[in-house]
Design a protein around this motif. Structure first.
Motif, PDB file in Angstrom:
ATOM      1  N   LEU A   5      24.960  24.747   6.928  1.00  0.00           N
ATOM      2  CA  LEU A   5      25.285  23.711   7.898  1.00  0.00           C
ATOM      3  C   LEU A   5      25.290  22.351   7.208  1.00  0.00           C
ATOM      4  CD1 LEU A   5      25.647  23.399  11.083  1.00  0.00           C
ATOM      5  CD2 LEU A   5      23.318  22.489  11.009  1.00  0.00           C
ATOM      6  N   LEU A   6      26.350  21.578   7.441  1.00  0.00           N
ATOM      7  CA  LEU A   6      26.427  20.196   6.966  1.00  0.00           C
ATOM      8  C   LEU A   6      26.322  19.293   8.177  1.00  0.00           C
ATOM      9  CD1 LEU A   6      28.929  18.687   4.400  1.00  0.00           C
ATOM     10  CD2 LEU A   6      28.308  17.481   6.489  1.00  0.00           C
ATOM     11  N   ALA A   7      25.315  18.430   8.205  1.00  0.00           N
ATOM     12  CA  ALA A   7      25.122  17.515   9.322  1.00  0.00           C
ATOM     13  C   ALA A   7      24.957  16.099   8.790  1.00  0.00           C
ATOM     14  CB  ALA A   7      23.901  17.922  10.154  1.00  0.00           C
ATOM     15  N   ASP A   8      25.671  15.173   9.394  1.00  0.00           N
ATOM     16  CA  ASP A   8      25.575  13.768   9.007  1.00  0.00           C
ATOM     17  C   ASP A   8      24.340  13.138   9.660  1.00  0.00           C
ATOM     18  OD1 ASP A   8      26.861  11.259   7.883  1.00  0.00           O
ATOM     19  OD2 ASP A   8      26.718  10.722  10.010  1.00  0.00           O
ATOM     20  N   TRP A   9      23.533  12.487   8.854  1.00  0.00           N
ATOM     21  CA  TRP A   9      22.297  11.912   9.378  1.00  0.00           C
ATOM     22  C   TRP A   9      22.574  10.859  10.444  1.00  0.00           C
ATOM     23  CZ3 TRP A   9      20.478   6.819   9.073  1.00  0.00           C
ATOM     24  CH2 TRP A   9      19.187   6.641   9.581  1.00  0.00           C
ATOM     25  N   ARG A  10      23.469   9.934  10.165  1.00  0.00           N
ATOM     26  CA  ARG A  10      23.692   8.812  11.095  1.00  0.00           C
ATOM     27  C   ARG A  10      24.253   9.287  12.429  1.00  0.00           C
ATOM     28  NH1 ARG A  10      28.065   5.796  12.361  1.00  0.00           N
ATOM     29  NH2 ARG A  10      29.295   6.858  10.768  1.00  0.00           N
ATOM     30  N   PHE A  11      25.191  10.233  12.399  1.00  0.00           N
ATOM     31  CA  PHE A  11      25.879  10.618  13.626  1.00  0.00           C
ATOM     32  C   PHE A  11      25.145  11.722  14.378  1.00  0.00           C
ATOM     33  CE2 PHE A  11      29.219  12.740  16.118  1.00  0.00           C
ATOM     34  CZ  PHE A  11      29.729  11.642  16.789  1.00  0.00           C
ATOM     35  N   SER A  12      24.525  12.662  13.651  1.00  0.00           N
ATOM     36  CA  SER A  12      23.979  13.853  14.307  1.00  0.00           C
ATOM     37  C   SER A  12      22.461  13.951  14.296  1.00  0.00           C
ATOM     38  CB  SER A  12      24.551  15.121  13.644  1.00  0.00           C
ATOM     39  OG  SER A  12      25.956  15.160  13.757  1.00  0.00           O
ATOM     40  N   LEU A  13      21.798  13.273  13.363  1.00  0.00           N
ATOM     41  CA  LEU A  13      20.370  13.510  13.169  1.00  0.00           C
ATOM     42  C   LEU A  13      19.487  12.272  13.315  1.00  0.00           C
ATOM     43  CD1 LEU A  13      20.628  15.777   9.987  1.00  0.00           C
ATOM     44  CD2 LEU A  13      20.501  16.526  12.381  1.00  0.00           C
ATOM     45  N   LYS A  14      20.091  11.105  13.350  1.00  0.00           N
ATOM     46  CA  LYS A  14      19.338   9.856  13.264  1.00  0.00           C
ATOM     47  C   LYS A  14      18.287   9.710  14.359  1.00  0.00           C
ATOM     48  CE  LYS A  14      20.042   4.827  13.156  1.00  0.00           C
ATOM     49  NZ  LYS A  14      21.063   3.751  13.209  1.00  0.00           N
ATOM     50  N   ASP A  15      18.594  10.158  15.554  1.00  0.00           N
ATOM     51  CA  ASP A  15      17.723   9.883  16.694  1.00  0.00           C
ATOM     52  C   ASP A  15      16.682  10.969  16.952  1.00  0.00           C
ATOM     53  OD1 ASP A  15      19.046   7.483  17.209  1.00  0.00           O
ATOM     54  OD2 ASP A  15      20.576   8.486  18.412  1.00  0.00           O
ATOM     55  N   GLY A  16      16.599  11.953  16.054  1.00  0.00           N
ATOM     56  CA  GLY A  16      15.629  13.028  16.247  1.00  0.00           C
ATOM     57  C   GLY A  16      14.558  13.021  15.170  1.00  0.00           C
ATOM     58  N   ALA A  17      13.437  13.628  15.468  1.00  0.00           N
ATOM     59  CA  ALA A  17      12.370  13.763  14.483  1.00  0.00           C
ATOM     60  C   ALA A  17      12.730  14.862  13.498  1.00  0.00           C
ATOM     61  CB  ALA A  17      11.054  14.101  15.184  1.00  0.00           C
ATOM     62  N   PRO A  18      12.541  14.649  12.197  1.00  0.00           N
ATOM     63  CA  PRO A  18      12.921  15.661  11.211  1.00  0.00           C
ATOM     64  C   PRO A  18      12.315  17.033  11.463  1.00  0.00           C
ATOM     65  CG  PRO A  18      12.468  13.579  10.119  1.00  0.00           C
ATOM     66  CD  PRO A  18      12.082  13.405  11.555  1.00  0.00           C
ATOM     67  N   ASP A  19      11.028  17.098  11.847  1.00  0.00           N
ATOM     68  CA  ASP A  19      10.410  18.406  12.028  1.00  0.00           C
ATOM     69  C   ASP A  19      11.022  19.158  13.205  1.00  0.00           C
ATOM     70  OD1 ASP A  19       9.362  16.597  13.846  1.00  0.00           O
ATOM     71  OD2 ASP A  19       7.280  17.278  13.636  1.00  0.00           O
ATOM     72  N   GLU A  20      11.339  18.451  14.293  1.00  0.00           N
ATOM     73  CA  GLU A  20      11.941  19.099  15.462  1.00  0.00           C
ATOM     74  C   GLU A  20      13.367  19.538  15.164  1.00  0.00           C
ATOM     75  OE1 GLU A  20      14.393  19.428  18.983  1.00  0.00           O
ATOM     76  OE2 GLU A  20      14.446  17.690  17.647  1.00  0.00           O
ATOM     77  N   LEU A  21      14.121  18.689  14.473  1.00  0.00           N
ATOM     78  CA  LEU A  21      15.507  19.033  14.144  1.00  0.00           C
ATOM     79  C   LEU A  21      15.573  20.181  13.146  1.00  0.00           C
ATOM     80  CD1 LEU A  21      17.011  15.449  13.918  1.00  0.00           C
ATOM     81  CD2 LEU A  21      17.669  17.200  15.564  1.00  0.00           C
TER      82      LEU A  21
END
Length: 270
Positions: free
Chosen positions: A95-111
């Motif tokens: 899986l390729l996920a962009d941090w700014r668009f897809s991951l920025k607003d979540g906590a790393p451990d939960e994501l």
């Protein structure tokens, strides 16, 4: 840990294809992945679509726009993987996920837990700020999620390459040249040999080369430079685009393209 490129043991170069989740539409994409699995494709780099990528050329940017227009984001992509992964016997999903668009607003451990629970075989976080890398590294290690490391030929510093090599547990993605996807270095792939040799001493993960790989000859050249696998991005996405425009069978079109990339089977004595 999944072996992303098992064909290396037979002397055959591994093959990874890039696709945006949602292009083609998810109900068609499942047929594409099943077809690729039947052809022995080692890996699909499945991107959560995101807009305005500075590292992608027009073909992949148009693909992402089509997928986003279809309403595909991180939840839809993970749900797709969860119901599709069990259909695949050989093909791994990175899986390729962009941090700014897809991951920025979540906590790393939960994501990281959500990604791992979907069944993906590896994760590449695009555009992750350096200050957040330790937290993400800890999060993916905690859930046992293999990491795709990335570095750039001719641009990444030795320190950056060493860090990417150490952190790679799925595979190490060596970008053949700095620029946009769909372009190639003027001197081809032979110049990568020294870099690949150097990286071998820094990682136990397989090394895959992408950017500018469009043909069987390119796959062979990447293998000759010492890489374990070739990654084919824009040429794969362009095949999807043509098929959608022509309203033809996307799975059949991509299967034909993959056959054009694969090495011929060795001759057997009768």
């Amino acid at each position: 840990m999944a072996d992303f490129f098992p064909g290396r043991a037979d002397g055959q170069p591994g093959l990874a294809l890039f696709l945006n989740a949602g292009d083609p539409p998810l109900e068609v994409l499942v047929d594409v992945l099943v077809a690729l699995d039947a052809l022995g494709v080692d890996c699909v780099e499945l991107a959560v679509p995101f807009p305005d990528s500075v590292t992608d050329g027009p073909v992949i940017r148009r693909s992402a726009a089509r997928a986003l227009a279809g309403g595909v984001g991180l939840p839809e992509t993970l749900a797709f993987v969860a119901r599709t992964r069990q259909l695949l016997r050989r093909t791994r999903i990175a899986l390729l996920a962009d941090w700014r668009f897809s991951l920025k607003d979540g906590a790393p451990d939960e994501l990281a837990r959500r990604v791992a629970d979907s069944g993906v075989d590896g994760l590449l976080v695009h555009g992750l700020p350096p200050r957040l890398r330790p937290a993400w590294q800890a999060a993916v290690e905690a859930v046992g999620l293999p990491v795709v490391g990335t570095c750039y030929q001719g641009v990444s510093t030795p320190q950056t390459m060493a860090m990417a090599a150490r952190q790679a547990t799925a595979y190490l993605y060596l970008v053949a040249h700095y620029g946009r996807s769909g372009t190639r270095a003027s001197n081809g792939f032979a110049s990568l040999a020294a870099t690949i040799t150097s990286l071998r001493g820094l990682t136990n993960a397989p090394i895959a080369v992408g950017f500018g790989v469009t043909s069987r000859a390119d796959v062979a050249a990447v293998a000759a430079a010492g890489a374990d696998a070739a990654i084919v991005g824009s040429a794969t996405v362009a095949t999807v685009e043509r098929s959608l425009a022509n309203r033809s069978d996307v799975a059949a079109e991509i299967s034909e393209f993959v056959c054009s990339l694969q090495q011929p089977a060795p001759a057997t004595n009768s």
